[in-house]
Design an enzyme around this catalytic site. Structure first.
Site, mmCIF file in Angstrom:
data_model
loop_
_atom_site.group_PDB
_atom_site.id
_atom_site.type_symbol
_atom_site.label_atom_id
_atom_site.label_comp_id
_atom_site.label_asym_id
_atom_site.label_seq_id
_atom_site.Cartn_x
_atom_site.Cartn_y
_atom_site.Cartn_z
ATOM 1 N N LEU A 46 10.888 -20.605 -4.926
ATOM 2 C CA LEU A 46 9.899 -19.720 -4.277
ATOM 3 C C LEU A 46 8.596 -19.785 -5.057
ATOM 4 O O LEU A 46 8.603 -19.677 -6.291
ATOM 5 C CB LEU A 46 10.415 -18.265 -4.290
ATOM 6 C CG LEU A 46 9.418 -17.186 -3.858
ATOM 7 C CD1 LEU A 46 9.179 -17.230 -2.338
ATOM 8 C CD2 LEU A 46 9.916 -15.787 -4.234
ATOM 9 N N HIS A 79 3.272 3.657 -8.622
ATOM 10 C CA HIS A 79 3.112 2.226 -8.905
ATOM 11 C C HIS A 79 4.373 1.665 -9.574
ATOM 12 O O HIS A 79 4.803 0.554 -9.283
ATOM 13 C CB HIS A 79 1.897 1.989 -9.810
ATOM 14 C CG HIS A 79 0.583 2.320 -9.142
ATOM 15 N ND1 HIS A 79 0.261 1.880 -7.888
ATOM 16 C CD2 HIS A 79 -0.483 3.055 -9.562
ATOM 17 C CE1 HIS A 79 -0.955 2.324 -7.557
ATOM 18 N NE2 HIS A 79 -1.415 3.040 -8.556
ATOM 19 N N ASP A 138 0.831 -1.206 0.000
ATOM 20 C CA ASP A 138 0.000 0.000 0.000
ATOM 21 C C ASP A 138 0.867 1.258 0.000
ATOM 22 O O ASP A 138 2.003 1.234 0.465
ATOM 23 C CB ASP A 138 -0.905 -0.029 1.244
ATOM 24 C CG ASP A 138 -2.063 0.949 1.124
ATOM 25 O OD1 ASP A 138 -2.320 1.457 0.008
ATOM 26 O OD2 ASP A 138 -2.705 1.221 2.147
HETATM 27 C C1 FPP Z 1 -1.557 0.316 -3.463
HETATM 28 O O1 FPP Z 1 -1.168 1.665 -3.484
HETATM 29 C C2 FPP Z 1 -1.029 -0.421 -4.585
HETATM 30 C C3 FPP Z 1 -1.783 -0.968 -5.596
HETATM 31 C C4 FPP Z 1 -3.232 -0.837 -5.681
HETATM 32 C C5 FPP Z 1 -1.169 -1.697 -6.683
HETATM 33 C C6 FPP Z 1 0.067 -2.473 -6.353
HETATM 34 C C7 FPP Z 1 0.818 -2.613 -7.598
HETATM 35 C C8 FPP Z 1 2.156 -2.563 -7.765
HETATM 36 C C9 FPP Z 1 3.126 -2.494 -6.655
HETATM 37 C C10 FPP Z 1 2.758 -2.529 -9.115
HETATM 38 C C11 FPP Z 1 2.691 -3.811 -9.868
HETATM 39 C C12 FPP Z 1 1.429 -3.864 -10.597
HETATM 40 C C13 FPP Z 1 0.792 -4.997 -10.981
HETATM 41 C C14 FPP Z 1 -0.606 -4.881 -11.503
HETATM 42 C C15 FPP Z 1 1.424 -6.337 -10.899
HETATM 43 P P1 FPP Z 1 -2.322 2.752 -3.539
HETATM 44 O O2 FPP Z 1 -2.449 3.189 -4.944
HETATM 45 O O3 FPP Z 1 -3.573 2.212 -2.918
HETATM 46 O O4 FPP Z 1 -1.706 3.862 -2.647
HETATM 47 P P2 FPP Z 1 -2.508 4.977 -1.832
HETATM 48 O O5 FPP Z 1 -3.329 4.254 -0.805
HETATM 49 O O6 FPP Z 1 -1.411 5.782 -1.228
HETATM 50 O O7 FPP Z 1 -3.329 5.751 -2.826
#
Ligand code: FPP
Length: 253
Positions: free
Chosen positions: A134, A40, A23
């Protein structure tokens, strides 16, 4: 970040399955006046540090919450950007994952994903099927309630067809119909970015998981942060409903 050497942990004390709710990509980007997708992208890079740490220490199962069923509610531009990023990240890192003997799996509704994500992922799953360093389980278009609903539907069909008696429905018959069937339950769930909730991630499997909340946003989650979370896990007393004396018989005397 401190320059102290990373603490080494006795392999027997390590979790067998780590789940991570990655997150804070959006907040990381906003704090730097960058587009959310840049958060991201930087977050995606962090995945490989954790993968390497797991392999180096012998942690056999890692589940990453990459895209929840609820994430479809985000702006279309962000959803499409995330999918394109996912596809690019897979393409750019597949040979590295195969070389390190990572077996890729997906939980969630992969069929509902666009072809440009679904097809390369299925190919990578097939190409890595014999690997055993893994299990990298990507929760994609995943929701625990949806997973449980599907398992309940399968159970209902098996009862209706006479394959299973209603009185034979038990935890084993439910567990064997979950998408994580065959994997150990996660014993450690890490959530970055400070919030203390599970957000529909592995709800049944996490019944006895230790939950470690890390303040850092996911793009700042380094190997050191991961090691600190593992260390925190080793300090937890896991009683599984029993008493402290039962867990540590030496305390009785
Ligand atoms: C949460 O941050 C993260 C996500 C919803 C996506 C996680 C994805 C990645 C780490 C990249 C790789 C991508 C894929 C599809 C494999 P948030 O956007 O909810 O952060 P915030 O709460 O600060 O807005």
């Amino acid at each position: 970040m401190s320059t102290e050497p990373l603490p080494t942990i006795n392999p027997a004390d390590l979790p067998k399955h780590v789940g991570i709710i990655m997150d804070g990509n959006g907040r990381w980007a906003s704090a730097r006046k960058l587009p959310r997708l840049e958060g991201h992208r930087r977050g995606a890079e962090r995945i490989f540090d954790v993968v390497d740490s797991c392999i180096d220490q012998g942690i056999k199962n890692l589940t990453l919450f990459a895209f929840s069923v609820e994430n479809w509610k985000r702006p279309e531009e962000e959803v499409n950007g995330l999918f394109k990023l996912g596809e690019w990240v897979l393409r750019a890192n597949l040979s590295r994952l195969l070389k390190r003997k990572v077996r890729l799996r997906v939980i969630g509704d992969l069929e509902a994903m666009p072809d440009f994500v679904k097809i390369p992922l299925k190919e990578a799953i097939a190409a890595s099927a014999e690997n055993d360093a893994l299990n990298l389980i990507v929760a994609l278009n995943y929701g625990a309630r949806q997973e449980v609903t599907l398992a309940a539907q399968k159970l209902a069909q098996d009862v209706a067809s006479g394959k299973l008696k209603p009185e034979d429905v038990n935890w084993q018959s439910i567990e064997s119909r979950l998408q994580t069937s065959g994997l150990p339950d996660p014993d450690l769930i890490i959530r970055t970015s400070g919030e203390s909730r599970l957000s529909n991630f592995l709800l049944l499997q996490s019944a006895y998981a230790e939950i470690v909340i890390v303040k850092a946003h996911w793009p700042d989650f380094t190997k050191e942060e991961f090691q600190a979370a593992l260390l925190e896990f080793t300090k937890r007393e896991r009683r599984f409903g029993m008493t402290r004396e039962q867990i540590q018989p030496t305390l009785k005397s």
